[in-house]
Design a protein around this motif. Structure first.
Motif, PDB file in Angstrom:
ATOM      1  N   MET A 156      -9.690  23.103 -16.785  1.00 20.18           N
ATOM      2  CA  MET A 156     -11.036  22.450 -16.558  1.00 20.18           C
ATOM      3  C   MET A 156     -11.930  22.406 -17.734  1.00 20.18           C
ATOM      4  O   MET A 156     -12.448  21.512 -18.142  1.00 20.18           O
ATOM      5  N   GLN A 187      -2.755  22.623  -8.131  1.00 16.43           N
ATOM      6  CA  GLN A 187      -4.315  22.727  -8.351  1.00 16.43           C
ATOM      7  C   GLN A 187      -4.393  23.597  -9.238  1.00 16.43           C
ATOM      8  O   GLN A 187      -5.547  23.355 -10.091  1.00 16.43           O
ATOM      9  N   THR A 194     -16.883  23.659 -10.050  1.00 13.39           N
ATOM     10  CA  THR A 194     -17.280  22.423 -10.921  1.00 13.39           C
ATOM     11  C   THR A 194     -18.786  21.982 -10.581  1.00 13.39           C
ATOM     12  O   THR A 194     -19.377  21.446 -11.480  1.00 13.39           O
ATOM     13  N   GLN A 195     -19.271  22.151  -9.102  1.00 15.25           N
ATOM     14  CA  GLN A 195     -20.608  21.590  -9.107  1.00 15.25           C
ATOM     15  C   GLN A 195     -21.492  22.849  -8.754  1.00 15.25           C
ATOM     16  O   GLN A 195     -22.237  22.618  -7.924  1.00 15.25           O
ATOM     17  N   CYS A 250     -15.007  26.596 -14.577  1.00 16.64           N
ATOM     18  CA  CYS A 250     -14.508  26.589 -13.303  1.00 16.64           C
ATOM     19  C   CYS A 250     -14.522  28.366 -12.848  1.00 16.64           C
ATOM     20  O   CYS A 250     -13.586  29.126 -12.718  1.00 16.64           O
ATOM     21  N   HIS A 271      -5.428  22.160 -12.753  1.00 20.71           N
ATOM     22  CA  HIS A 271      -6.792  21.715 -12.929  1.00 20.71           C
ATOM     23  C   HIS A 271      -7.682  22.832 -13.199  1.00 20.71           C
ATOM     24  O   HIS A 271      -8.541  22.753 -14.079  1.00 20.71           O
ATOM     25  N   ILE A 278     -11.696  24.327  -6.480  1.00 21.25           N
ATOM     26  CA  ILE A 278     -12.216  23.796  -7.877  1.00 21.25           C
ATOM     27  C   ILE A 278     -13.236  23.006  -7.824  1.00 21.25           C
ATOM     28  O   ILE A 278     -14.259  22.790  -8.551  1.00 21.25           O
ATOM     29  N   GLY A 279     -13.477  22.181  -6.689  1.00 20.83           N
ATOM     30  CA  GLY A 279     -14.452  21.320  -6.673  1.00 20.83           C
ATOM     31  C   GLY A 279     -15.843  22.102  -6.540  1.00 20.83           C
ATOM     32  O   GLY A 279     -16.624  21.469  -7.272  1.00 20.83           O
ATOM     33  N   MET A 280     -15.947  22.758  -5.682  1.00 19.66           N
ATOM     34  CA  MET A 280     -17.084  23.683  -5.704  1.00 19.66           C
ATOM     35  C   MET A 280     -17.358  24.514  -6.922  1.00 19.66           C
ATOM     36  O   MET A 280     -18.612  24.429  -7.226  1.00 19.66           O
ATOM     37  N   GLY A 312      -7.589  23.455  -4.283  1.00 17.96           N
ATOM     38  CA  GLY A 312      -8.335  22.470  -4.695  1.00 17.96           C
ATOM     39  C   GLY A 312      -9.914  22.281  -4.335  1.00 17.96           C
ATOM     40  O   GLY A 312     -10.639  21.886  -5.134  1.00 17.96           O
ATOM     41  N   THR A 313     -10.137  22.634  -3.096  1.00 17.12           N
ATOM     42  CA  THR A 313     -11.636  22.569  -2.646  1.00 17.12           C
ATOM     43  C   THR A 313     -12.337  23.727  -3.453  1.00 17.12           C
ATOM     44  O   THR A 313     -13.638  23.396  -3.895  1.00 17.12           O
TER      45      THR A 313
END
Length: 330
Positions: A106, A98, A77-78, A116, A102, A73-75, A70-71
């Motif tokens: 994405m 995840q 997308t940003q 992603c 996700h 994925i967050g990274m 999950g981390t």
């Protein structure tokens, strides 16, 4: 190693080289996983990276695969390009919610607003006398998921070039490293940052009588079987699938159209394996050219056994020879 140095390296060293090159040339690339920073990973694939790039780009995580997935994925997308390691493929299942719900969705979910660009690395497969969860070959689980690429290198050169390509890909890639050959072979690899294309099969050996199709560590036994067949007057073409999803069906069909026979080799379970999809594709696309039914040489539909029975589970050269001679006799 200097930027353009070339030397003989193992597959795991080639992985390290690719990570180091890309991190040096793209500050958005970060790596994370259990014990990958201070210890360099259980197989030392990330050794030395923390010393060069620091703890902000080379991060040890808790023992929590769902968090790792999950981390990342967050990274991604940003604006970052994370390369997340699962210590063994058998531990990846906790992160599959995840990955499937996700990471793979994405781009579609946001209608292209978010990408992603991440890589999930995992050592996989048997052959090192490890327990069951450390020896699994469940790559077929991911080939059914739209939005994921699944890549399995079979040599140091392929590992170097395709990991670079995977990191540069705008969508998530499952990068499975056959640990049985992490240090079994060496190849000369030029550390020049050149990627090898994904989504393509590679013809390792030309032949005219039968096509042997495989990927990952089983390429070793497949090539050895081709050598034995050559000594017996049988010309075998060897195809390394490499990217098992999406499949390069054109290369596979071109080869089987020429030889008229196919043997598929993989150490994963037979039921629902990638070999079944390849066999179906051959049946659909080369039915009139086939001179015999497609044969499969695979692992058994059982949990990977402990090390005493490991070799009985893994496809051996003799198994491949028997299958090849069987289809040639028809």
């Amino acid at each position: 190693m200097s930027r353009l140095d070339s030397r003989d390296v193992t597959l795991v060293e080639a992985v390290n080289m690719a990570l180091e090159w890309e991190m040096a040339h793209d500050e958005s690339v970060v790596v994370l996983g259990e014990d990958i920073a201070t210890n360099g990973g259980v197989f030392r694939a990330t050794a030395g990276l923390k010393d060069r790039f620091g703890f902000k780009r080379v991060m040890d995580t808790p023992l929590a695969e769902n968090l790792i997935a999950g981390t990342a994925i967050g990274m991604a997308t940003q604006g970052l390009k994370p390369v997340a390691e699962f210590q063994f493929m058998g531990f990846i299942y906790a992160g599959m919610e995840q990955i499937i719900s996700h990471a793979a969705r994405m781009r579609n979910r946001t209608r292209g607003r978010l990408h992603c660009p991440l890589v999930y690395r995992a050592p996989f497969g048997g052959g090192i006398h490890a327990p069951e969860h450390h020896s699994e070959s469940t790559e077929a689980l991911f080939t059914h998921i739209p939005g994921l690429r699944v890549v399995i290198p079979s040599s140091p050169q392929r590992a170097y070039g395709q990991l670079l390509a995977a990191i540069r890909n705008p969508d998530p890639v499952i990068f499975l490293e056959p640990k049985r050959i992490y240090r079994a072979v060496t190849q000369s690899v030029e550390n020049n940052g050149e990627a090898i294309p994904l989504d393509t099969c590679f013809t390792l050996r030309e032949g005219s009588d039968v096509t042997l199709i495989s990927w990952g560590a089983s390429i070793m036994e497949t090539l050895e079987a081709a050598d034995v067949l050559a000594e017996q007057g049988i010309s075998a073409e060897v195809i390394d699938v490499c990217t098992i999803s999406p499949l390069d069906r054109e290369t596979l069909l071109c080869s089987v159209t020429k030889t008229g026979r196919a043997v598929i080799v993989h150490e994963a379970c037979r039921n629902g394996g990638v070999g079944a999809e390849i066999a179906a594709s051959i049946a659909e696309g080369a039915w009139l050219e086939l001179k015999a039914p497609v044969a499969r040489v695979t692992g058994y539909d059982t949990v990977m056994p402990y090390y005493r029975n490991e070799q009985a589970y893994l496809p051996q050269v003799d198994d491949i020879l028997e299958a090849a001679k069987r289809v040639i006799a028809l």
